[in-house]
Enzyme design. Sequence first.
Site, PDB file in Angstrom:
ATOM      1  CB  THR A   1      -0.935   0.005   1.221  1.00 15.50           C
ATOM      2  OG1 THR A   1      -1.800  -1.134   1.147  1.00 15.50           O
ATOM      3  CG2 THR A   1      -1.785   1.262   1.240  1.00 15.50           C
ATOM      4  CB  VAL A   2       3.296   2.626   2.444  1.00 17.02           C
ATOM      5  CG1 VAL A   2       4.181   3.871   2.544  1.00 17.02           C
ATOM      6  CG2 VAL A   2       2.271   2.613   3.568  1.00 17.02           C
TER       7      VAL A   2
ATOM      8  N   GLY B   1       1.178   8.654  10.652  1.00 17.11           N
ATOM      9  CA  GLY B   1       0.902   8.617   9.219  1.00 17.11           C
ATOM     10  C   GLY B   1       1.384   9.879   8.529  1.00 17.11           C
TER      11      GLY B   1
ATOM     12  CB  ILE C   1       0.274  13.882  11.685  1.00 15.22           C
ATOM     13  CG1 ILE C   1      -1.201  13.521  11.500  1.00 15.22           C
ATOM     14  CG2 ILE C   1       0.421  15.107  12.578  1.00 15.22           C
ATOM     15  CD1 ILE C   1      -1.876  13.078  12.778  1.00 15.22           C
TER      16      ILE C   1
ATOM     17  N   GLY D   1     -11.317  -1.852   5.937  1.00 20.22           N
ATOM     18  CA  GLY D   1      -9.869  -1.873   5.788  1.00 20.22           C
ATOM     19  C   GLY D   1      -9.101  -1.102   6.838  1.00 20.22           C
TER      20      GLY D   1
ATOM     21  CD  GLU E   1      -3.610  -5.096   8.968  1.00 24.75           C
ATOM     22  OE1 GLU E   1      -3.858  -6.087   8.238  1.00 24.75           O
ATOM     23  OE2 GLU E   1      -3.060  -4.062   8.546  1.00 24.75           O
TER      24      GLU E   1
ATOM     25  CG  ASP F   1      -0.205   1.092  16.134  1.00 22.60           C
ATOM     26  OD1 ASP F   1       0.633   0.768  15.274  1.00 22.60           O
ATOM     27  OD2 ASP F   1      -0.791   2.189  16.137  1.00 22.60           O
TER      28      ASP F   1
ATOM     29  CE  LYS G   1       1.264   4.349  15.093  1.00 19.04           C
ATOM     30  NZ  LYS G   1      -0.124   4.465  14.591  1.00 19.04           N
TER      31      LYS G   1
ATOM     32  N   GLY H   1      -2.844   5.201   5.893  1.00 17.82           N
ATOM     33  CA  GLY H   1      -3.328   5.277   4.518  1.00 17.82           C
ATOM     34  C   GLY H   1      -2.195   5.424   3.529  1.00 17.82           C
TER      35      GLY H   1
END
Length: 409
Positions: free
Chosen positions: A11-12, A132, A134, A185, A188, A199, A203, A300
Amino acid sequence: MLNIGLLGLGTVGTGIVQILEERKKYLEKLIKQEISISKILVKDIDKKRDIEIDKEKLTTDIYEIIEDDNIDIIIEVLGGLDNPYYYIKEALNKGKDVITANKAVVAKHLEELTNLAKAKNKSFLYEASVGGGIPIIKPLKEQVNINQIQEIRGILNGTSNYILTKMISENLDFQEALETSQRLGYAEANPTDDIEGYDTRRKLRILSTIAFKDKIDEEDISCYGINSINFSDIKNIKSMSCTVKLLGTAIVNDNKYYASVEPVIVSQNSYFSKVDDANNLVSFIGDNVGELRFFGEGAGRFPTANAVLSDLIDITSNTYQRNCFLENSELDNINELYRGKYYMRINVKEDTKDKIEKYIVDNEIIEDMIEKKDSIAFTTKLISKKKLEKLIDIFMIDSKNYFVARLEV
């Protein structure tokens, strides 16, 4: 010519290729050299993809990239831990700059890889690992030069925020909201890292280490997720004219710090209450700058790819912070001493209900009783969370049968 080795075309990785293609002329003018993705590491060269790509650029052999002296920068967007860590380390040792979006690798190996990059006089940048799209890591690194950072707080996981938003706004139970999140989506198939707070903890570990200039390990951050919240909790929280968010919080004062990931009940006036769906919000407070807030999409294809390419521009224009952030070594963790007010709901059996009610009164835990039917729900006085943990242990309450959230109202 700037030659890039791209590790991963999911995706990325696809987003990176697309943005580079669309903005190629502008970016080349900006950095004053041509840009080429020389090689891309993939698992399957023949896989059907969303974009057209020259198969000559695809490889399943990492050494075709790492050993290529013409490749200047490695961009790692594979996901996972062990292999990406090895690839990043090897790339730095080979004298290549490295950019990664991999929060698992950064959280586990931040100090080692930062020091290796410094020793090799190379870059190791990871803006996309937190928030993401930001921009938070670069501003934070800049502000620690002229501020003592006192606090970091944030909604750092879009999946958990989406689930809680749906539960509050549409009166869904947890499983319904989770399944909706998976169908769209956001979550997961195995959502453990998101809903149990792991997660967010990774961070927060990255941000607090940079902010406090000391190594804050994941083990130093207390972690409690949202997987046991149910519809009755949502009803009770809404009756308080409040909402609930999974927040990462790190506070430092007088060489002591508190760090946690936990559900927090906030008033409708809180700016966190306005952050809905899969969005993130991160704030930090400096003694000079005051509070700064950063809002945006936390994941995303394009937001994350955007953060990766921002790092690329910083490397090529030499506009990133090279300061070594680990200056302190005297911070003491005081999680066990932290006191707060909490909301707690316990599913009780008839033979233990009276005993639990008596215990929370006798031990000066309860402030207000909210519900006394199939479950008991109450708010606490200002207490250590250890008191609630002791209650859970004494009555052997299974994790599925209670929910706790800190109150900020």
